[in-house]
Write a protein that holds these residues in place. Structure first.
Motif, PDB file in Angstrom:
ATOM      1  N   ARG A 131      50.574  74.392  60.131  1.00 37.43           N
ATOM      2  CA  ARG A 131      49.857  73.800  61.266  1.00 37.43           C
ATOM      3  C   ARG A 131      48.346  73.740  61.043  1.00 37.43           C
ATOM      4  NH1 ARG A 131      51.207  72.254  66.157  1.00 37.43           N
ATOM      5  NH2 ARG A 131      49.804  72.413  67.947  1.00 37.43           N
ATOM      6  N   PHE A 132      47.778  74.794  60.498  1.00 39.87           N
ATOM      7  CA  PHE A 132      46.325  74.891  60.422  1.00 39.87           C
ATOM      8  C   PHE A 132      45.743  74.755  59.013  1.00 39.87           C
ATOM      9  CE2 PHE A 132      47.527  77.340  64.232  1.00 39.87           C
ATOM     10  CZ  PHE A 132      46.739  76.710  65.188  1.00 39.87           C
TER      11      PHE A 132
ATOM     12  N   LEU B 130      41.933  86.108  61.732  1.00 36.88           N
ATOM     13  CA  LEU B 130      42.615  84.935  62.292  1.00 36.88           C
ATOM     14  C   LEU B 130      42.575  83.772  61.305  1.00 36.88           C
ATOM     15  CD1 LEU B 130      43.987  84.128  65.011  1.00 36.88           C
ATOM     16  CD2 LEU B 130      41.777  83.149  65.683  1.00 36.88           C
ATOM     17  N   LEU B 131      41.425  83.599  60.658  1.00 36.49           N
ATOM     18  CA  LEU B 131      41.274  82.552  59.641  1.00 36.49           C
ATOM     19  C   LEU B 131      42.304  82.734  58.527  1.00 36.49           C
ATOM     20  CD1 LEU B 131      39.605  80.204  58.327  1.00 36.49           C
ATOM     21  CD2 LEU B 131      38.233  81.996  57.230  1.00 36.49           C
ATOM     22  N   GLU B 132      42.456  83.962  58.063  1.00 36.74           N
ATOM     23  CA  GLU B 132      43.404  84.239  56.983  1.00 36.74           C
ATOM     24  C   GLU B 132      44.838  83.938  57.411  1.00 36.74           C
ATOM     25  OE1 GLU B 132      43.991  87.593  53.564  1.00 36.74           O
ATOM     26  OE2 GLU B 132      43.454  88.311  55.571  1.00 36.74           O
ATOM     27  N   LEU B 133      45.177  84.297  58.643  1.00 37.09           N
ATOM     28  CA  LEU B 133      46.525  84.034  59.147  1.00 37.09           C
ATOM     29  C   LEU B 133      46.779  82.530  59.271  1.00 37.09           C
ATOM     30  CD1 LEU B 133      49.178  85.172  60.330  1.00 37.09           C
ATOM     31  CD2 LEU B 133      48.051  85.223  62.571  1.00 37.09           C
ATOM     32  N   CYS B 134      45.808  81.800  59.828  1.00 36.49           N
ATOM     33  CA  CYS B 134      45.952  80.353  60.010  1.00 36.49           C
ATOM     34  C   CYS B 134      46.042  79.622  58.669  1.00 36.49           C
ATOM     35  CB  CYS B 134      44.783  79.798  60.814  1.00 36.49           C
ATOM     36  SG  CYS B 134      44.784  80.269  62.556  1.00 36.49           S
TER      37      CYS B 134
ATOM     38  N   VAL C 282      30.786  66.246  53.839  1.00 35.49           N
ATOM     39  CA  VAL C 282      31.856  66.870  53.052  1.00 35.49           C
ATOM     40  C   VAL C 282      32.774  67.666  53.968  1.00 35.49           C
ATOM     41  CG1 VAL C 282      32.376  68.552  51.249  1.00 35.49           C
ATOM     42  CG2 VAL C 282      30.438  66.982  50.983  1.00 35.49           C
ATOM     43  N   ARG C 283      34.085  67.500  53.765  1.00 36.50           N
ATOM     44  CA  ARG C 283      35.081  68.231  54.545  1.00 36.50           C
ATOM     45  C   ARG C 283      35.886  69.128  53.615  1.00 36.50           C
ATOM     46  NH1 ARG C 283      38.878  64.763  57.736  1.00 36.50           N
ATOM     47  NH2 ARG C 283      39.234  63.790  55.705  1.00 36.50           N
ATOM     48  N   ILE C 284      36.202  70.316  54.089  1.00 39.40           N
ATOM     49  CA  ILE C 284      36.955  71.262  53.271  1.00 39.40           C
ATOM     50  C   ILE C 284      38.071  71.867  54.125  1.00 39.40           C
ATOM     51  CG2 ILE C 284      35.219  73.049  53.771  1.00 39.40           C
ATOM     52  CD1 ILE C 284      35.922  74.335  51.075  1.00 39.40           C
ATOM     53  N   SER C 285      39.257  71.980  53.554  1.00 42.23           N
ATOM     54  CA  SER C 285      40.396  72.452  54.333  1.00 42.23           C
ATOM     55  C   SER C 285      40.236  73.919  54.731  1.00 42.23           C
ATOM     56  CB  SER C 285      41.700  72.286  53.545  1.00 42.23           C
ATOM     57  OG  SER C 285      41.782  73.256  52.508  1.00 42.23           O
ATOM     58  N   LEU C 286      40.885  74.260  55.823  1.00 46.73           N
ATOM     59  CA  LEU C 286      40.817  75.626  56.317  1.00 46.73           C
ATOM     60  C   LEU C 286      41.354  76.607  55.278  1.00 46.73           C
ATOM     61  CD1 LEU C 286      41.471  76.654  59.953  1.00 46.73           C
ATOM     62  CD2 LEU C 286      42.548  77.992  58.151  1.00 46.73           C
ATOM     63  N   LYS C 287      42.384  76.193  54.556  1.00 43.39           N
ATOM     64  CA  LYS C 287      42.937  77.051  53.501  1.00 43.39           C
ATOM     65  C   LYS C 287      41.908  77.301  52.406  1.00 43.39           C
ATOM     66  CE  LYS C 287      46.995  77.609  50.552  1.00 43.39           C
ATOM     67  NZ  LYS C 287      48.332  77.070  50.190  1.00 43.39           N
ATOM     68  N   GLU C 288      41.173  76.255  52.024  1.00 43.69           N
ATOM     69  CA  GLU C 288      40.133  76.399  50.992  1.00 43.69           C
ATOM     70  C   GLU C 288      38.973  77.240  51.511  1.00 43.69           C
ATOM     71  OE1 GLU C 288      39.769  72.497  48.366  1.00 43.69           O
ATOM     72  OE2 GLU C 288      39.971  72.007  50.510  1.00 43.69           O
TER      73      GLU C 288
END
Length: 390
Positions: free
Chosen positions: A90-91, A81-85, A48-54
């Motif tokens: 891009r991320f 950093l996660l929240e900013l990306c 399972v893959r989940i987006s960085l935003k999710e």
């Protein structure tokens, strides 16, 4: 001074088709792996893959602000950093998958990694560096007398398994011990995976024995390995690196340069220095001199005694170690009974000599720094030579 935060703010609205993957992207992924995604991302065998935003949204849902604030500083910065990306073009759609976090204090192993999938073609495999636990620091020290260490073996297995399953071209990266794991795995992986290897990025990572750097399978991918340390590197001074090592300018002092948000950037790359400073050279000389002079068994005795002393005193992480002064540390080590008295006396002399010489160097550095502000270059050289004689 610009850093990776400025890079994200400036280039965050350019996806990877508009701006190619670069060294600053690798640094960002090497920091995001410090977060424990156990509740948000599937394990190493889960496809399972989940987006960085999710992931960011789920992480904020699963953890209170108070819990996040209590995290150690490197994890706290990674969460920010996660929240900013997550808010960038891009991320935000980078997919996370195959997270693993495995700590076994019985065999001094600390291992964590995650896959970041970019588009349909690239898998960035990031390895977590040493945290502030004694287990993590001890395993980093083990690199001086044991090769390979348990985490290196697991790192190779993780790369081989997850990269083969993804079928993508691969980029491998890591900060601190994570960088060492990334390089070890890339060098030792199968020939079929090496054909898919785009690049390896290691940031202020411990090095390797010279025999490793001379191996054919290392030289085979040497041009794909990108190694970076700050000008006052300490962690990156352990053992040896290839001659392609790059020196990054940092605005912090001494060990705080291990914090990558202090590394200067210019556009899509770092700002570089021509060489490391005197503090870094001093530490590298002492550490590698110790490694060369002592046998593997003696080094193991030294570090075992060193860390056992801490653990028996209830010191289990860096935060508790910071509360103890150096004189108390010497008293603890000198009173430890688990090592031959003659060896213990020798180790004590070595430690005292290192601290004495290092203090003298720091005093010289401070004086030289002040001279640079107040005097002409020829006066600085003359007074620095006087300090060397003293």
């Amino acid at each position: 001074m610009a850093n990776i935060i400025d890079y994200i703010n400036e280039y965050g609205e350019m996806d990877f088709s508009e701006l190619e993957f670069n060294e600053l992207d690798a640094l960002i992924f090497s920091q995001l792996v410090y977060i424990d995604y156990s509740n948000e991302v599937g394990d190493a065998y889960d496809e399972v893959r989940i987006s960085l935003k999710e992931v960011n949204s789920e992480y904020r849902h699963n953890h209170t602000a108070e819990e996040i604030d209590k995290e150690i500083s490197i994890v706290n910065r990674a969460i920010q950093l996660l929240e900013l990306c997550a808010e960038t073009k891009r991320f935000s759609e980078v997919k996370l998958t195959r997270f693993i976090n495995n700590v076994d204090s019985q065999i001094d192993k600390q291992f964590s990694a995650v896959n970041f999938h970019i588009g349909d073609d690239i898998a960035v495999i990031a390895y977590k560096g040493t945290d502030t636990s004694i287990t993590g620091v001890r395993e980093a020290a083990m690199l001086s007398y044991m090769f390979p260490v348990p985490a290196q073996i697991e790192g190779l297995y993780y790369l081989q398994e997850t990269a083969m399953r993804s079928g993508r071209n691969i980029i491998v990266c890591g900060h601190s011990k994570g960088g060492n794991l990334a390089t070890f795995a890339a060098v030792n992986c199968s020939n079929s995976l090496k054909k898919k290897l785009i690049a390896v990025y290691e940031f202020d990572a411990p090095g390797f024995p010279n025999e490793f750097l001379e191996r054919y399978d290392f030289t085979e991918i040497k041009d794909k390995i990108h190694s970076y340390i700050p000008q006052t590197s300490i962690i990156g001074c352990v053992l040896n690196h290839s001659d392609t090592l790059k020196i990054v300018k940092s605005v912090n002092a001494n060990l705080k340069q291990h914090r990558v948000d202090s590394w200067e950037t210019d556009g899509t790359s770092f700002v570089f220095e021509s060489e490391t400073d005197e503090v870094s050279k001093f530490i590298k000389g002492y550490l590698n001199g110790l490694i060369e002079e002592l046998s593997d068994d003696e080094l193991e005795d030294f570090f075992y005694s060193f860390f056992k002393t801490f653990e028996d005193s209830g010191i289990n992480d860096y935060d508790s170690l910071k509360q103890m002064d150096v004189s108390h540390m010497f008293k603890l080590f000198s009173s430890y009974k688990g090592i031959d008295p003659e060896k213990r006396a020798g180790f004590m002399l070595a430690l005292k000599s290192i601290f004495k010489d290092f203090q003298a160097l720091l005093i010289k550095e401070k004086i030289t720094s002040k001279l640079k502000k107040d005097k002409a270059p020829d006066e600085i050289e003359e007074e620095t030579e006087t300090l060397d004689k003293e």
